[in-house]
Scaffold this active site. Structure first.
Site, short mmCIF file in Angstrom:
data_model
loop_
_atom_site.label_atom_id
_atom_site.label_comp_id
_atom_site.label_asym_id
_atom_site.label_seq_id
_atom_site.Cartn_x
_atom_site.Cartn_y
_atom_site.Cartn_z
N CYS A 132 37.79 44.31 40.33
CA CYS A 132 37.73 43.47 39.14
C CYS A 132 38.47 42.15 39.38
O CYS A 132 38.46 41.63 40.51
CB CYS A 132 38.27 44.21 37.92
SG CYS A 132 37.93 43.38 36.36
N ASP A 201 45.48 47.38 32.46
CA ASP A 201 45.38 46.99 31.04
C ASP A 201 46.42 47.71 30.21
O ASP A 201 46.93 47.17 29.23
CB ASP A 201 43.97 47.27 30.52
CG ASP A 201 43.02 46.20 31.01
OD1 ASP A 201 42.60 46.29 32.18
OD2 ASP A 201 42.76 45.25 30.27
C1 RUB Z 1 40.12 43.09 33.39
C2 RUB Z 1 40.88 44.14 34.15
C3 RUB Z 1 42.09 43.67 34.92
C4 RUB Z 1 43.34 43.89 34.04
C5 RUB Z 1 44.57 43.28 34.64
O1 RUB Z 1 39.14 43.65 32.54
O2 RUB Z 1 40.59 45.31 34.12
O3 RUB Z 1 42.24 44.43 36.08
O4 RUB Z 1 43.12 43.30 32.77
O5 RUB Z 1 44.45 41.89 34.72
P1 RUB Z 1 38.28 42.67 31.60
P2 RUB Z 1 45.76 40.95 34.70
O6 RUB Z 1 37.62 41.66 32.48
O7 RUB Z 1 37.30 43.61 30.93
O8 RUB Z 1 39.22 42.04 30.60
O9 RUB Z 1 46.59 41.39 35.86
O10 RUB Z 1 45.23 39.55 34.87
O11 RUB Z 1 46.42 41.17 33.38
#
Ligand code: RUB
Length: 315
Positions: A132, A201
């Site tokens: 992701c 998340d």
């Molecule tokens: C994004 C996702 C990321 C986490 C962490 O999912 O799963 O791995 O949010 O990101 P989506 P960060 O695209 O559905 O929001 O480290 O930037 O908080």
């Protein structure tokens, strides 16, 4: 009229979060803090209790957008907690504005710190798999690259929304050699991978990690191949309600993101956006406070709870 304008700003940000124009748990949390800051500074409330009501309403609108990233509710709580509705109107306004600014600043500092702490675990010559698009995982990778480590990244596509494209663009523009693979190729490539680094998340009290759908399969493949898996996440990703046994809600998104249901009449289509990786598949959690084993998630939360989840220490 003025009040409506401010509310529409909050609704605009909420809409952007819901439609994923603003996405990723950290960016969502920062956007929510900024929306509350706008609400506090622009509100035409005439009393402090009216302003507190407006802010609480704005918080509810923001919380209704996406359910899995606890960073969102922790951000709203950070800004709106114990505002004195019987106090002076301008004091309440100033307090909410300065807390929102503080949250954003702390979130930025945390990402930097996570990069600095996490990159110590990356060795010269490592191939790192990421899934992701996590700003914290990329902070670790970029910092390792900045330090002159010879690293390569394997990035998954992250169906259905393909946030992996954001990752490969960002890394290749930065100069990091990166290979794109489809999600189902993760196990196939695991033998060429030295470390997996992903974001989160939400992190539960038992150390389980909620992250983009597919993370738990990658964790299984990493475990099988004896590849360590690191989670890069700020302390506001730890989920307070899991301390009392609540489960993190997994967001179910529109089936249209996968395929048009008209093409397959009568077929059930499921689109969960996140999954849960049990703590036994997580080697380390890299936070801005330091590196912890997943078993220490409980302590981080307990510490926050003793402060009523309200103290600045939670961040
Ligand atoms: C994004 C996702 C990321 C986490 C962490 O999912 O799963 O791995 O949010 O990101 P989506 P960060 O695209 O559905 O929001 O480290 O930037 O908080």
């Amino acid at each position: 009229m003025g009040v409506e304008l401010v509310v529409s700003k909050v609704e605009d940000i909420a809409h952007k979060i819901e439609t994923m124009e603003i996405r990723g748990a950290r960016k969502i949390a920062k956007a929510a803090a900024n929306a509350l800051k706008e609400e506090a500074s622009g509100s035409e409330a005439e009393t402090s209790s009216q302003l507190v009501e407006d802010l609480n309403e704005a918080g509810r609108i923001l919380l209704d957008t996406r359910p899995s990233a606890v960073s969102l509710s922790n951000s709203v709580r950070y800004v709106t907690r114990d505002l004195d509705s019987s106090g002076d109107l301008e004091d309440v306004r100033d307090k909410a504005i300065s807390r929102a600014k503080e949250f954003v600043q702390r979130a930025n500092e945390a990402k930097k710190k996570i990069g600095e702490i996490g990159c110590r675990r990356i060795s010269d010559g490592d191939t790192i798999l990421t899934h992701c698009n996590s700003s914290n995982a990329l902070s670790v990778i970029k910092k390792a690259y900045d330090e002159g480590k010879d690293i390569e990244v394997v990035a998954t596509e992250a169906r259905p929304r393909r946030q992996g494209y954001i990752t490969i663009r960002e890394l290749s523009e930065y100069g990091v050699p990166v290979t794109l693979i489809v999600d189902s190729a993760a196990r196939h490539f695991m033998k060429e991978v030295d470390k997996v680094v992903v974001g989160a998340d939400s992190i539960a009290a038992n150390g389980a990690v909620v992250n983009k759908i597919g993370t738990s399969q990658i964790a299984l493949a990493a475990d099988e191949a004896r590849v360590p898996l690191f989670v890069a996440a700020e302390s506001y990703k730890f989920h307070p309600s899991t301390l009392v046994g609540e489960l993190v809600q997994i967001e179910e998104r529109d089936e249209e993101e996968i395929v048009s249901p008209e093409e397959f009449p009568g077929v059930n289509i499921k689109n969960p956006a996140f999954d849960v990786t049990p703590s036994e598949y997580v080697d380390l959690i890299i936070t801005e406070r330091g590196i912890i084993p997943p078993a220490a998630a409980y302590e981080i939360l307990q510490e926050a709870f003793e402060l009523g989840l309200e103290g600045d220490e939670f961040l």
